[in-house]
Design a protein around this motif. Structure first.
Motif, PDB file in Angstrom:
ATOM      1  N   TYR A  72       0.805  -0.961  -0.012  1.00  0.00           N
ATOM      2  CA  TYR A  72       0.076   0.041   0.030  1.00  0.00           C
ATOM      3  C   TYR A  72       0.937   1.355  -0.144  1.00  0.00           C
ATOM      4  O   TYR A  72       1.800   1.460   0.836  1.00  0.00           O
ATOM      5  CB  TYR A  72      -1.039   0.087   1.240  1.00  0.00           C
ATOM      6  N   ILE A  88       0.790   5.035   0.824  1.00  0.00           N
ATOM      7  CA  ILE A  88      -0.260   5.765   1.482  1.00  0.00           C
ATOM      8  C   ILE A  88       0.172   7.289   1.559  1.00  0.00           C
ATOM      9  O   ILE A  88       1.384   7.603   2.384  1.00  0.00           O
ATOM     10  CB  ILE A  88      -0.499   5.299   2.856  1.00  0.00           C
ATOM     11  N   LEU A  93      -4.610   6.164  -0.691  1.00  0.00           N
ATOM     12  CA  LEU A  93      -4.132   5.061  -0.698  1.00  0.00           C
ATOM     13  C   LEU A  93      -3.961   4.431  -1.860  1.00  0.00           C
ATOM     14  O   LEU A  93      -5.311   3.909  -2.528  1.00  0.00           O
ATOM     15  CB  LEU A  93      -4.727   3.993   0.417  1.00  0.00           C
ATOM     16  N   LYS A 115      -6.786   1.544   5.507  1.00  0.00           N
ATOM     17  CA  LYS A 115      -6.373   0.319   5.772  1.00  0.00           C
ATOM     18  C   LYS A 115      -7.546  -0.907   5.364  1.00  0.00           C
ATOM     19  O   LYS A 115      -7.572  -1.866   4.700  1.00  0.00           O
ATOM     20  CB  LYS A 115      -5.658  -0.132   6.896  1.00  0.00           C
ATOM     21  N   ALA A 120       3.547  -1.162   3.735  1.00  0.00           N
ATOM     22  CA  ALA A 120       3.151  -0.050   3.366  1.00  0.00           C
ATOM     23  C   ALA A 120       4.395   1.035   3.205  1.00  0.00           C
ATOM     24  O   ALA A 120       5.280   0.925   3.995  1.00  0.00           O
ATOM     25  CB  ALA A 120       2.191   0.693   4.181  1.00  0.00           C
ATOM     26  N   ILE A 129       4.722   4.864   3.245  1.00  0.00           N
ATOM     27  CA  ILE A 129       3.947   6.002   3.634  1.00  0.00           C
ATOM     28  C   ILE A 129       4.672   7.302   3.545  1.00  0.00           C
ATOM     29  O   ILE A 129       5.886   7.464   3.506  1.00  0.00           O
ATOM     30  CB  ILE A 129       3.583   6.077   5.314  1.00  0.00           C
ATOM     31  N   PHE A 137       0.196  -1.627  10.415  1.00  0.00           N
ATOM     32  CA  PHE A 137       1.215  -1.720   9.560  1.00  0.00           C
ATOM     33  C   PHE A 137       2.653  -1.998  10.395  1.00  0.00           C
ATOM     34  O   PHE A 137       3.114  -1.272  10.885  1.00  0.00           O
ATOM     35  CB  PHE A 137       1.423  -0.553   8.675  1.00  0.00           C
ATOM     36  N   VAL A 157       7.104  -1.145   7.244  1.00  0.00           N
ATOM     37  CA  VAL A 157       6.942   0.119   6.785  1.00  0.00           C
ATOM     38  C   VAL A 157       8.045   0.802   6.468  1.00  0.00           C
ATOM     39  O   VAL A 157       9.020   0.554   7.032  1.00  0.00           O
ATOM     40  CB  VAL A 157       5.995   1.238   7.883  1.00  0.00           C
ATOM     41  N   ALA A 180       3.106   3.919  -4.162  1.00  0.00           N
ATOM     42  CA  ALA A 180       3.100   2.511  -4.108  1.00  0.00           C
ATOM     43  C   ALA A 180       4.276   2.068  -5.039  1.00  0.00           C
ATOM     44  O   ALA A 180       4.369   0.813  -5.117  1.00  0.00           O
ATOM     45  CB  ALA A 180       1.652   2.450  -4.836  1.00  0.00           C
TER      46      ALA A 180
END
Length: 423
Positions: free
Chosen positions: A6, A8, A17, A107, A121, A123, A153, A156, A414
């Motif tokens: 993901y 984000i 997202l 999420k 993810a 972020i 998560f 990360v 992403a």
């Protein structure tokens, strides 16, 4: 089922997202949620807090008679050491707790699409959470780390938001370019100068392509605050006089109006002391009608609806030379015409700061105009006409591009799976 990552983009105004399928190497969906929270007025001390996120928060805010707790621009409190926690119906929530609720919502919606409990993810984060202040930046990053963990998560990585935007833009290019990326959001304006090459899209090592990054803690919220100060606060009694002593009239403290111009302050501008102060000033102002509007604003949680009216005016001025700043609710009546020229003057101070910082950024990193092949602008604030004029004036010979102002960063994040190769 597939393996997913993901991307984000937790934003001041909106959060997005993007779901990346690591097996098919494509983005399968992108979710956008306004970064809004609403806590219902009807709460039970023995049950979890009842709240909603995003557009549902706006609907609940109105349906609930605006009697609950409405919060926006939560990202702006991340670097604030003065903010420890807020009390919501006998529950104490800190900055990470509030951010967690938005990340968790994103999420959950994404997990429904993927059918898996995704814990991986990338972020986004601004280059600086608060004007190159290292201690505030460390605090904000720590709080964001905790929020990500709380939301589920466990794997990360973090990426600068303008770099995310650049990687999304890269996939539209036909050949290699050196690009200046400006990400203009609600809370910050970030710059990245980097080398983009469509043949390197998806490469595992991109650090050497990033030439310079920088940012300033100014964004669309600052424009709205400046507009509220100039055009809004007079309707809430900014020039009200009160009797401080028999026969001695003074102006009501301007700090009261500064608070209603800033969302990070207005989110928490409802304590009992504030209410008592407002009541006292109202009484000793001989019940000034406009000052009464300030009491109505705070007691009825109307701040968001006022800023919605400001946002509408801002957007309309991006396409029209004039518009009306209109607001009518619970006895508060605002009806004033605003020209684009007047609006540009209102935000000029903030524009000058962005312009000055950009000049310093280029000078500090020895970037000449001739080094730049093109510019890429993203973020909701990039749609303001005065912002576009700023970049067109500085780079008259350079092509300026823009993508989807609300999902470019999330998509680029992403695409940043190479960050996981570090370990």
């Amino acid at each position: 089922m597939g393996n997913f990552l993901y991307g984000i983009d937790f934003g001041t105004t909106n959060s997005a997202l993007s779901i990346y399928n690591e097996d098919s190497k494509e983005i399968v969906a992108t979710i956008i949620v306004p970064s809004l929270l609403y806590f219902f007025s009807d709460q039970s001390s023995s049950a979890p807090l009842k709240y909603v996120v995003g557009k549902e928060a706006i609907e609940a805010y109105v349906t609930d008679g605006m009697s609950g707790r409405f919060m926006k621009s939560i990202k702006r409190i991340l670097p604030r050491s003065s903010f420890i926690e807020t009390k919501i119906y006998n529950r104490r929530l800190n900055a990470s707790d509030l951010v967690t609720l938005i990340l968790k919502e994103l999420k959950q919606r994404a997990d429904v699409i993927t059918g898996v409990d995704c814990s991986k993810a990338v972020i986004g984060r601004p280059v600086f959470f608060d004007d190159d202040d290292a201690s505030k930046d460390i605090l904000a990053q720590k709080r964001l780390n905790q929020a990500a963990s709380n939301a589920g998560f466990s794997d990360v990585r973090f990426q600068f938001e303008p770099i995310g935007a650049a990687f999304a833009y890269e996939r539209t290019l036909k050949h290699k370019e050196k690009v200046l990326v400006a990400d203009l959001g609600g809370g910050t304006t970030d710059f990245t100068f980097l080398s983009l090459d469509p043949e390197r899209a998806g490469a595992k090592e991109r650090h050497t392509d990033i030439i310079a990054t920088g940012g300033i803690y100014i964004g669309g919220d600052n424009f709205d605050s400046s507009f509220m100060w100039e055009k809004g606060t007079p309707y809430f009694g900014k020039h009200t006089l009160y009797e401080a002593a028999p026969g001695k009239m003074l102006n009501v403290p301007v700090s009261l109006f500064a608070n209603i111009c800033s969302w990070e302050q207005m989110n928490f501008f409802n304590g009992q002391k504030i209410k008592n102060d407002l009541d006292n000033y109202y009484h000793y102002s001989k019940k000034d009608r406009k000052f009464k509007n300030l009491i109505t604003l705070t007691e009825n949680n109307l701040g968001y609806s006022v800023f919605q009216a400001i946002e509408r005016s801002k957007l309309e001025l991006s396409n029209n030379p004039n518009t009306d700043f209109l607001y009518s609710k619970m006895g508060i009546e605002i009806d004033e015409q605003v020209s684009r020229m007047e609006y540009d003057q209102i935000i000029q101070k903030d524009l000058n700061k962005i312009s000055k910082y950009l000049d310093e950024f280029l000078l500090k990193n020895n970037i000449l105009t001739t080094d730049i092949d093109s510019l890429f602008l993203t973020g909701g604030t990039s749609m303001v006409s005065a912002v576009n004029n700023l970049f067109n004036d500085k780079f008259p010979e350079k092509p300026i591009h823009s993508g989807d102002n609300f999902i470019s960063v999330a998509k680029g994040l992403a695409y940043s799976g190479y960050l996981f190769e570090d370990n």
